[in-house]
Structures are given as structure tokens and as C-alpha cells.
Design a protein around this motif. Sequence first.
Motif, short mmCIF file in Angstrom:
data_model
loop_
_atom_site.label_atom_id
_atom_site.label_comp_id
_atom_site.label_asym_id
_atom_site.label_seq_id
_atom_site.Cartn_x
_atom_site.Cartn_y
_atom_site.Cartn_z
N LYS A 247 0.84 -1.20 0.00
CA LYS A 247 0.00 0.00 0.00
C LYS A 247 0.88 1.25 0.00
O LYS A 247 1.88 1.32 0.69
N LYS A 248 0.48 2.25 -0.75
CA LYS A 248 1.18 3.53 -0.77
C LYS A 248 0.50 4.45 0.25
O LYS A 248 -0.55 5.03 -0.02
N LEU A 249 1.11 4.53 1.42
CA LEU A 249 0.51 5.28 2.51
C LEU A 249 1.44 6.40 2.96
O LEU A 249 2.65 6.25 2.97
N GLN A 250 0.85 7.51 3.31
CA GLN A 250 1.60 8.63 3.85
C GLN A 250 1.77 8.42 5.35
O GLN A 250 0.80 8.37 6.10
N ARG A 251 3.00 8.30 5.80
CA ARG A 251 3.24 7.99 7.20
C ARG A 251 2.95 9.20 8.10
O ARG A 251 3.51 10.27 7.89
N PRO A 252 2.13 9.03 9.11
CA PRO A 252 1.75 10.15 9.97
C PRO A 252 2.76 10.36 11.11
O PRO A 252 2.44 10.19 12.30
N TRP A 253 3.98 10.74 10.77
CA TRP A 253 5.04 10.87 11.77
C TRP A 253 4.62 11.80 12.92
O TRP A 253 4.74 11.45 14.09
N GLN A 254 4.16 12.99 12.55
CA GLN A 254 3.86 13.99 13.56
C GLN A 254 2.72 13.56 14.48
O GLN A 254 2.78 13.73 15.70
N ARG A 255 1.69 12.99 13.90
CA ARG A 255 0.55 12.56 14.71
C ARG A 255 0.93 11.44 15.67
O ARG A 255 0.43 11.38 16.80
N ILE A 256 1.81 10.55 15.22
CA ILE A 256 2.26 9.48 16.11
C ILE A 256 3.05 10.06 17.28
O ILE A 256 2.85 9.68 18.44
N LEU A 257 3.96 10.99 16.99
CA LEU A 257 4.80 11.58 18.04
C LEU A 257 3.99 12.36 19.05
O LEU A 257 4.44 12.55 20.19
N GLN A 258 2.82 12.82 18.68
CA GLN A 258 2.01 13.64 19.58
C GLN A 258 1.13 12.81 20.52
O GLN A 258 0.44 13.39 21.36
N THR A 259 1.17 11.49 20.41
CA THR A 259 0.30 10.66 21.24
C THR A 259 1.06 10.07 22.41
O THR A 259 2.23 9.67 22.27
N LYS A 260 0.43 10.02 23.56
CA LYS A 260 1.06 9.44 24.74
C LYS A 260 1.19 7.93 24.61
O LYS A 260 2.08 7.32 25.24
N GLN A 261 0.34 7.30 23.80
CA GLN A 261 0.43 5.86 23.62
C GLN A 261 1.75 5.47 22.96
O GLN A 261 2.36 4.45 23.30
#
Length: 500
Positions: A247-261
Motif C-alpha cells: 500500500k502507498k501510505l503517507q506515514r503520519p510521523w507527527q501525529r504518532i509523536l504527539q500521542t502518549k500511547q
Amino acid sequence: MDVEFIRHKFEDSYDGVLTKTKFKLGVRHLQMLYMFVCSLVLGMLRGSNGIGVLAIADYTRKNDTYVPIHNWDMRIQGTVLSSFLFGYALILVPAELYLKQVVDKLILTAVLLINGGVAAAMPTIVNKGGWVAVCNAQFLMGMTQACLTPVNLKLISNWLPPGEREIFGFIIQGAILLGTIISLPISGLLTESRLSWELVFYSQAMMTLSMAVIWGLLTASSPERHQAIGDTEKEFIRESLAGYRQKKLQRPWQRILQTKQFWALAVAHSAANVLFVFFLFEIPAFLQSLQLSIRICSWQAALPFAAMWMVHAMTAPAVELIYRFGYINYLFDVKYFRKIINGLGSCGIIIGLTILPSLVSNWNHLGVIVLIGTLGLVGLQFSGFLENHKDMTQNYPGTLMVMTSAVASVTGALVPLVSGLVIGDDVTNLSRWRVVFMSLAGFCVVCCVVYSMFASSSRQPWDGTIKQKFGYSNDATNLELEELSETKIKNRCFEADTVV
């Protein structure tokens, strides 16, 4: 460096149609054998580094070798070993992002040549350049070894049909840890020769450079470039991959880094990596402070890593079966399952780290058993926080693993440096070792609490829109049935309600 032998499970999602065939053994499996040996050799180089540096400063052999012994205290030794780990941590993310785009066996050839060349030059670097020059050499070795895993994964995807990738990925990446386990006792044995620590580095060089020649001459980047592979096997691989696409997906780097999980997961990963690095580089020095020879230290240091691998191999299938089939629901909510597994491992590890300094005065089989059990429980933790990556995301498990690995690698790189600063030039001072062990136990407590409070086994919002497929898509025939996203489904449900 830490838990790379598991990472093959966490590639970003694929979709498509898989086909089955009766075609079995072929040239592609010979290619996997060469990749296994390459990983084994580089794993042996990693594992023997700590023993080699320890032997450089072994003054008990000052009048018993042909080579000079250097006055390196624990601060210098820790700085040298941290240099390798910092180089590894620096290149880990760029290597994962960009090397998978390159389809060339020459990358792995270059990794082997650089590591072999530096290992061959290491005695001269130590004797002529001093510890600062050694730090630079170790930093370069760490940077190149960070390229091993992404190159392996890319070659596996080029050579193997989807149905064979998981098992061979596990074997090849597992060779890194296997090499570490094998190299510890062997390098300890080599240090008892008249060439002492120099023989350790020369042995590294011979293995690595020999494997570079074999790999460069007898392998290929893909089946199409291999001269010995037959047309039947080429066609088999081509047909197997025809309906399988990433799959050609845009990786959500920033959104991942902003989560406490994410940070809770990264903290748990960091605790495991800190323990891994501590047992690899610091435990041999701790055992040597008990007036044990380097040969005995290396043997006792290898056993915990073997236990860690065995515990994970035995517990992971059972834990995953219980989790997937929902049997645990009869006891407690399944969302706490990963946390409980991780917590059980952490409790045993903390107890082990706490009592180990108390066993120093009469070090015997009990001390070795506690040492083995402490690191062995990290294998149990792998069934907790490592598998949590797949629970949180279906589309980006590989990306999530790379991100937590980067945080864990930086944290692990600090271990030899901090331990060296605490121990200093008095390696036999038990009170200083007790501070190191208690600090490590406290760090594990904090990481366990953070993971238990903030980690999640639920699929995260940043994972993207969940798509439900009615039918399938096949690149080979261009057949595609209707695909409905959640948004479309909701809109149609709304329209139906309006009509009613």
C-alpha cells in the motif's frame, strides 16, 4: 541492535491476492542461507566488541601477552562502547527510510567490507591512535551496522514469495542474536591466547572480509540478476508477486509523536534495550570485578542471552494464541493483557537486579541462575510491548517499530557511558556497582509504570480510515470489486434512514 530479530513481523501492510504452488526448494533458499551467514557474522562482531575492549584493559595479562595492555578505566571503556551504539542510533531511521528504496546487494557488501576493514585496523588504531581514535572507528562500525536490517528485509521481499517471508525473516534476523550468543564465549577464549585482544579483532576481520567476498561473488540483488537461477523458479517468484502489492501510505510521523500511547510504547522498548545493552557490555566487566577470568565472564554473560531467546520462542506462540482467541476474557479485559505480560516480566527483572549485588560476596551457581533469569524475562516482555505494535496499527506497524527502536537505541547508547562514569577507575568497588544496579532497577520501575498507565491495545486514530472490501483486487487481471470506506458507508446509511 536490541530486538531486531523480531522486527520482520512489523512491515507496513500489504494487500493483494496470494497464490499457492507446489514449487519448493530453489536458488532463492541458497540466497537466504548466505544472508543468514552475513547476519551471523555481523552479530558475532557486535557481541565480541565488549569482550575485546574489556581485554584491552586487562592488567592481569600485562606480563603474559605479546600485545600492550592499555590503562583504560571504565569511563574510557564506556565511552568507546557508547560510540558504537550512538552511531547505530544515528543512522537507524534514515537507513529504514531510504535503503529499502535501493535494490542492490552492494550495500550489504559495503557494510561487510567496512566492518571487516575497521576490525583489521583496530589493533593499530588502539596502539597508535588511542581511545579517541577507537571511538571514531566504533562510531563508523555502528553506523554501517544499522543498515543491516533494512537491507535484509528488502532483499527478502525481492527474492521470496509472500508465504515464505515470515519464517525466513525470523531466521535471518535471529542470526544477529545467535551471532552475539556464539561470539561471547569464543572471544573470551581467544583473549587467553598470547595475542589476547588483538586476536579478537583480527578474527572479526577475517570472518567479515571473507563473507564480503563470498556475498559479493555468489549472490544477486534479485532473481532476474542471478545467473544460476532457472527460468522455472523465476517464473514462480514472478507469478507469486504478481497480485501482491504494498500500500502507498503517507506515514503520519507527527501525529504518532504527539500521542502518549506512542511514548508509553517507546518507554517500554527503551527499558528492554537498556537491559540488553547492560548485559552485553557491562555484565562481563561486573563479573571480572569478582576476580573471574575473561573466559569465564564471557561464558556466564552468554547464557542470559540464550535464555532470553528461548523464553521468547516458547512463550510467544502461547501468549499470542490466548490473546487472539479471546480466552483471557474469562479472567479480565483483554485490553490489559499486554500490560500484564509486560508487568510480570518487569517484576522479575526488578527483583533480579535488586538481589544480584547481594550475591557478590559468594558468587556461585545461584548468582548465575539469577543472572540468566533476569535477562530471560525480557523474552517474556517481548510478547507484551513488542506485539503491542500490531495492536495499535494495521497500516504502520513497521513505521511504529522503527520509531520506538530509535528512541530505545538512543537510550541504550547511554548505558555504557553512564555506567562508566559511576564505576570510574575502581571496578572492584561493590558500592558503585550497587548504585548501577539499583539505578537500572529504578529505571525499569518507571518504564513499567508509564507503560501500564498510558499504553493502549486499541487501534489508534492516526492509523487512517478503515476500509471494508467487498471482494478483492488483483494486479494480474485488473479485477476490482466495490471498495467502501467508512465515510461512504455512513453516508449510505444516512441516505437509507432518510428514505425510511
